[in-house]
Scaffold this active site. Sequence first.
Site, mmCIF file in Angstrom:
data_model
loop_
_atom_site.group_PDB
_atom_site.id
_atom_site.type_symbol
_atom_site.label_atom_id
_atom_site.label_comp_id
_atom_site.label_asym_id
_atom_site.label_seq_id
_atom_site.Cartn_x
_atom_site.Cartn_y
_atom_site.Cartn_z
ATOM 1 N N ASP A 138 0.859 -1.169 0.000
ATOM 2 C CA ASP A 138 0.000 0.000 0.000
ATOM 3 C C ASP A 138 0.908 1.235 0.000
ATOM 4 O O ASP A 138 1.725 1.416 0.917
ATOM 5 C CB ASP A 138 -0.915 -0.023 1.235
ATOM 6 C CG ASP A 138 -1.968 1.068 1.183
ATOM 7 O OD1 ASP A 138 -1.688 2.143 0.612
ATOM 8 O OD2 ASP A 138 -3.066 0.850 1.724
ATOM 9 N N TYR B 110 -5.326 11.358 -3.365
ATOM 10 C CA TYR B 110 -5.715 12.647 -2.776
ATOM 11 C C TYR B 110 -4.718 13.122 -1.732
ATOM 12 O O TYR B 110 -4.848 14.211 -1.211
ATOM 13 C CB TYR B 110 -7.124 12.575 -2.169
ATOM 14 C CG TYR B 110 -7.353 11.371 -1.286
ATOM 15 C CD1 TYR B 110 -6.872 11.331 0.013
ATOM 16 C CD2 TYR B 110 -8.023 10.255 -1.774
ATOM 17 C CE1 TYR B 110 -7.055 10.212 0.805
ATOM 18 C CE2 TYR B 110 -8.222 9.134 -0.988
ATOM 19 C CZ TYR B 110 -7.732 9.114 0.308
ATOM 20 O OH TYR B 110 -7.901 8.006 1.081
#
Length: 400
Positions: A187, A212
Amino acid sequence: MTLHDIFRATRAKFDLPEGVVYLDGNSLGPLPRDAADRVARMMTEEWGGLLIRGWNTAGWMEMPRRVGDRIGRLIGAPEGTVVMGDTLSIKVYQALASALELRPERKVVLSDSGNFPTDLYMAQGLIASLGRGHRLKVVAPEEVEDAIDENVAVTLLTEVDYRTGRLHDMKRLTRRAHAAGALTIWDLAHSAGALPVDVTAAGADFAVGCTYKYLNGGPGAPAFIHVAPELAGSVRPALSGWLGHEAPFAFDPDYRPGAGIDRMRVGTPPIIALAALDAALDTWEGVDMADIRRASIELSELFIAEVERRCPELAFASPREPERRGSQVSFLHPEGYAIMQALIAGGVIGDFRAPDAMRFGFTPLYIGHDDVIAAASILERILREGSWDRPEFKTRSKVT
Ligand SMILES: *Cc1c(COP(=O)(O)O)cnc(C)c1O
């Protein structure tokens, strides 16, 4: 050119409010100036003008792959191995479901206690749905390496710890996992755009991340998934949506997976959000991730030194060696929440992670030395004056 010159130019590309020192780009990157125009144009010219024709004539259908390739260049993924869509939680689920099917005889998903909770939650949910006796094993971050054995089907690790900034050695742990016959999911939520990443050199099987945070794609910007080219054509997509089908517009009643990374697409892509992200990615053109890394280390080292000198009551909670950190640092204080709210009221925006961590992200694209000094001195003043000790700073908001 000095780092200072390089990043003065990138800073001009962001629309930051006057008087704000923004140290929370690790949670939500600021607005790139071009993104607002790009989205406005997309809405009026493409959506408004082209209507449904936009899918073909404005390249909307290819956008998840085209933007995916741009992200791929920042994380060392070859062309055609990254696709955009959905949220990071969904991408974690997809990667994990595919990985578990590739190791049917193994039952352990290995993660660590520094992982972001949604990754663990998605694993728990998937394991329950599969009902095949899998187990999520969560160990301390420093124990991961020793916990990799021949029962582990897949490691599910976040390279940079969201609370402390601690950096895993992706290459080493991947090598170790492969030696034990396990697969790896990395991740990159706090890595992509924060530091040099090379999923190919590391040998990662799957990599996922959001856009984001350091990539400045805007609130709720779509996530990415990378599958190693040698696996992409053989993994079964658990979320078999029509846009991951080999021929979506054949409207075949039976699912057949698309070629390679296309099978990780699910449903209709969010074109407005992709337009904002596409514009945000322009700010990375010509930026060398090695320069980003050098500058982010300079900024965070300066911040740590200033805060430790000025605010001895705060406990430093990130690794000391900059090579072992991502691009964020944390300081602990039992009243960290209230202190952070007072700091935000004073124009320095960081954030807070329960129970007691004040978190500060360093993003050289738009943060400079002056910002770091200003932030440390405002923090010092708030602590010296005790101005955080007011009821309005102690009421917890939904988002901390
Ligand atoms: C920010 C973050 C997420 C967020 O997931 P969303 O589905 O985008 O809300 C997930 N995992 C990690 C490691 C994160 O840092």
